[in-house]
Design an enzyme around this catalytic site. Structure first.
Site, PDB file in Angstrom:
ATOM      1  CB  SER A 133      -4.799 -35.989  52.701  1.00 57.00           C
ATOM      2  OG  SER A 133      -5.046 -34.745  52.076  1.00 57.00           O
ATOM      3  CG  ASP A 186      -1.442 -29.479  57.294  1.00 62.77           C
ATOM      4  OD1 ASP A 186      -2.432 -29.090  56.618  1.00 62.77           O
ATOM      5  OD2 ASP A 186      -1.013 -30.652  57.247  1.00 62.77           O
ATOM      6  CG  HIS A 196      -4.475 -31.423  55.175  1.00 63.79           C
ATOM      7  ND1 HIS A 196      -3.121 -31.304  54.970  1.00 63.79           N
ATOM      8  CD2 HIS A 196      -4.923 -32.312  54.258  1.00 63.79           C
ATOM      9  CE1 HIS A 196      -2.765 -32.096  53.966  1.00 63.79           C
ATOM     10  NE2 HIS A 196      -3.836 -32.709  53.512  1.00 63.79           N
TER      11      HIS A 196
END
Ligand code: NAG
Ligand code: NAG
Ligand code: NAG
Ligand code: NAG
Length: 356
Positions: free
Chosen positions: A47, A328, A331
């Site tokens: 990600s 979050d 991240h």
């Protein structure tokens, strides 16, 4: 009207049909150190570099509000309020953002000419707790694109790959109660598999491979939540991150030495660990005043950023995402990645990329 790309392809076709090729003499390159622009970026991993491969349907927080609120202004499949590492590395290399593999059938052909991203959030070199193709499978997809002639040899002149992987492997190991004693050998196998993967990317034709090392995982919100986001988990940083990064750096150095006819930089370790640590120690330089607490967080530990119940938001978002380092629980924010990128540039982290 999008006339310019059309015009360029037209000129390209004419040059191609007339059989002309512009070939720069080798002397030329060596004597003038001419910086040839990088034309294509291929992206693999998780990600931190995925710019939208996840399917919108199903479990897909990155396609829900408030993800993407800073950039592009709506959810874009990135796990951030804005840009991720790929966006900034593309900017650094002055290359356009590649198309996401899962959207390859829906984009205009000229967009495929920027390369392709196979990165998929949640993935690792081995199986993880998440769905999504592991890195081996991502490279299989890449190989299939080459077999299907979507990319041919000429596409790989001045091409670069960006790799970010391993964090989900370690999350999986820890969650499954892997033992501390077993860690060194697990880390060694993760690094060995990473090296196998990047060799394969190189053998498929990509000229240079940039491999990101691990950022200080012990400082991620899901690790610092126990200390109410006050301090990094140094055990995680020392036990996992430092060892992984040391092994990776050594293995890449060895790999570059084995390839005799080149200088030292076919494979480049991108030291995001060092940049991240620098930003953590000098947050105000980057206008960051919230280092460890995530900007977007569930109202209780049962909930997470982006989650709705009966259309009610089960999360809260900070007032200024641009002054937070983390978005979050796992991240960085757009601002966080921008700060890391700024530091990478100052450190000339990719100076070898143009070496021949
Ligand atoms: C990657 O995933 C494929 C398909 O699930 C699996 O067969 C393979 O063993 C995995 N590779 C690694 C290195 O874990
Ligand atoms: C890991 O250990 C915790 C606490 O001892 C336990 O609750 C959990 O079920 C274990 N998980 C696995 C996958 O074994
Ligand atoms: C990883 O590769 C190195 C060098 O080839 C080797 O010494 C080591 O045993 C490997 N690690 C594992 C866990 O297989
Ligand atoms: C820090 O991480 C280690 C494993 O990496 C874990 O055993 C420990 O409980 C964590 N400490 C805190 C305070 O979260």
């Amino acid at each position: 009207m999008d006339f310019f790309p059309f015009l360029l392809s037209f000129i390209f076709i004419i040059l191609h049909l007339s059989g002309q090729r512009v070939v720069r003499g080798e002397d030329d390159i060596q004597h003038h150190h001419h910086k040839e622009p990088i034309t294509k970026l291929f992206v693999f991993g998780d990600s931190y570099v995925d710019t939208g491969n996840l399917n919108k349907k199903g479990f897909a927080p990155s396609w829900k509000q408030p993800y993407g609120v800073t950039f592009p202004g709506k959810p874009s499949g990135r796990f951030s309020d804005g840009r991720v590492l790929t966006d900034y590395i593309a900017e650094y290399l002055n290359v356009k953002l590649p198309a996401s593999y899962s959207k390859r059938e829906y984009v205009a052909p000229h967009q495929l000419k920027n390369g392709m991203s196979f990165a998929f959030c949640g993935t690792g070199v081995f199986e993880t707790l998440n769905q999504g193709p592991n890195m081996t499978t991502q490279i299989d997809f890449f190989q299939k694109e080459i077999e299907d002639k979507v990319f041919t040899a000429s596409d790989f002149i001045n091409s670069v790959a960006l790799v970010s992987v391993a964090i989900n492997d370690y999350n999986c190991y820890t969650t499954k109660n892997g033992s501390i004693e077993g860690l060194p050998s697990f880390i060694s196998s993760v690094v060995n598999q990473t090296i196998k993967n990047v060799i394969r990317i190189k053998e498929l034709g990509v000229k240079k491979v940039i491999i990101s090392n691990l950022l200080p995982l012990g400082c991620l919100p899901y690790e610092t939540t126990l200390s109410s986001f006050k301090q990094c988990n140094e055990t995680t940083n020392n036990l996992i991150v430092t060892y992984h990064n040391t092994l990776l750096t050594e293995a890449v150095k060895k790999l570059n030495q084995q390839i005799e006819d080149h200088s030292s930089s076919l494979f480049i370790v991108l030291d995001i660990y060092d940049s991240f640590m620098w930003v953590l120690k000098h947050p105000s330089t980057y206008n960051i005043n919230n280092e460890l607490e995530p900007c977007c967080i569930g109202v209780s530990s049962k909930y997470f950023c982006g989650m709705l119940m009966e259309k009610v938001k089960m999360y809260k978002v900070c007032e200024n995402p641009e002054s937070a380092l983390f978005w979050d629980m796992g991240h960085p924010t757009d601002a966080g990645w921008h700060a890391v990128y700024t530091r990478l540039r100052i450190m000339n982290a990719l100076e070898n990329i143009y070496d021949h």
